[in-house]
Design a protein around this motif. Structure first.
Motif, mmCIF file in Angstrom:
data_model
loop_
_atom_site.group_PDB
_atom_site.id
_atom_site.type_symbol
_atom_site.label_atom_id
_atom_site.label_comp_id
_atom_site.label_asym_id
_atom_site.label_seq_id
_atom_site.Cartn_x
_atom_site.Cartn_y
_atom_site.Cartn_z
ATOM 1 N N TYR A 189 5.148 18.313 -19.856
ATOM 2 C CA TYR A 189 6.641 17.502 -20.680
ATOM 3 C C TYR A 189 7.310 16.168 -19.897
ATOM 4 O O TYR A 189 8.471 16.965 -19.187
ATOM 5 C CB TYR A 189 7.860 19.053 -21.017
ATOM 6 N N ASP A 190 6.324 15.424 -19.624
ATOM 7 C CA ASP A 190 6.692 14.134 -19.111
ATOM 8 C C ASP A 190 7.066 13.922 -20.601
ATOM 9 O O ASP A 190 6.072 13.153 -20.949
ATOM 10 C CB ASP A 190 5.674 13.856 -17.823
ATOM 11 N N TYR A 191 7.828 13.458 -20.494
ATOM 12 C CA TYR A 191 8.752 12.128 -21.832
ATOM 13 C C TYR A 191 9.330 11.118 -21.249
ATOM 14 O O TYR A 191 9.924 10.738 -20.531
ATOM 15 C CB TYR A 191 10.008 13.257 -22.523
ATOM 16 N N GLN A 192 9.136 9.984 -22.051
ATOM 17 C CA GLN A 192 9.465 8.679 -22.181
ATOM 18 C C GLN A 192 9.124 8.377 -23.850
ATOM 19 O O GLN A 192 8.576 8.753 -24.120
ATOM 20 C CB GLN A 192 8.753 7.590 -21.112
ATOM 21 N N PHE A 193 10.344 6.678 -23.633
ATOM 22 C CA PHE A 193 10.362 6.694 -24.623
ATOM 23 C C PHE A 193 10.988 5.488 -24.471
ATOM 24 O O PHE A 193 11.466 4.491 -23.358
ATOM 25 C CB PHE A 193 11.647 7.083 -25.582
ATOM 26 N N SER A 194 10.436 4.473 -25.413
ATOM 27 C CA SER A 194 10.186 2.754 -25.225
ATOM 28 C C SER A 194 11.146 2.687 -26.724
ATOM 29 O O SER A 194 11.105 3.391 -28.400
ATOM 30 C CB SER A 194 9.697 1.979 -25.265
ATOM 31 N N ILE A 195 12.267 1.280 -26.719
ATOM 32 C CA ILE A 195 12.989 1.485 -27.904
ATOM 33 C C ILE A 195 12.897 -0.298 -28.239
ATOM 34 O O ILE A 195 12.916 -0.757 -27.810
ATOM 35 C CB ILE A 195 14.657 2.329 -28.287
#
Length: 208
Positions: A189-195
């Motif tokens: 559960y390694d989570y990253q986001f871009s916006i």
């Protein structure tokens, strides 16, 4: 040149002069001119900003921890975590109608009980979503009209992992098991986001 020839010459000259004048008047009757000057037109202003973000580089976003009933190192989340980040859409200088839309791309895997919620314009809470992408697609879209007095839209995005989830004993047990599995498989559960925030000018028929 005798008198008769002179008379003929004068008659021919007069006839030619009359023809020239008649032809001239004939053309004059079909040529008309009107002079006018248009109003002055200027390009309507277009400006669409996200307050506090730089246009020159990729902006780093992180959820700020706001609930402190758990202790965590930076960059880690666990049951009991709650964080948020803020940004503001600003179309105040624009003189055209526009649509704003927030696009979020997620990488990695989200813990099963992590939830996302939006707060729009300071008082409009959204429902909870299991991913930020869903939240953006369903809630973070709107129209700012050129005649609106209020053209800035503050947006806050929350990430919430309840310390204990479920509305009954069985649900609580199931959520505890899911949370425990998420902790055991922490590397998964390694989570990253871009916006990305997009502003688009609207045609008149698109403005409701």
């Amino acid at each position: 040149m005798d008198k008769k020839q002179k008379s003929i010459f004068i008659s021919i000259f007069v006839i030619l002069l009359l023809i020239v004048l008649l032809v001239g008047f004939t053309f004059a009757r079909y040529i008309s001119t009107w002079d006018a000057i248009s109003e002055r037109y200027q390009t309507a202003k277009w400006r669409f900003d996200v307050t506090g973000w730089s246009k020159e580089e990729t902006n780093q976003l992180s959820f700020m921890e706001t609930v402190h009933h758990i202790n965590l190192d930076h960059g880690l989340i666990a049951p009991g975590y709650e964080g948020y980040f803020d940004f503001e859409i600003d179309a105040s200088p624009s003189e055209v109608d526009l649509e704003y839309r927030v696009e979020i791309k997620e990488n990695g895997h989200i813990p099963p009980n992590l939830q996302f919620q939006g707060l729009i314009d300071g008082d409009q809470y959204t429902t909870f979503y299991s991913s930020m992408k869903e939240l953006a697609e369903n809630e973070l879209v709107g129209i700012i009209k050129r005649e609106d007095d209020h053209k800035t839209i503050p947006i806050r995005i929350y990430a919430i992992w309840p310390f204990q989830s479920g509305s009954n004993e069985q649900e609580v047990e199931d959520c505890d098991i899911a949370d425990t599995k998420a902790g055991i498989a922490a590397g998964y559960y390694d989570y990253q986001f871009s916006i990305k925030v997009i502003g688009r000018q609207l045609r008149a028929e698109e403005v409701v």
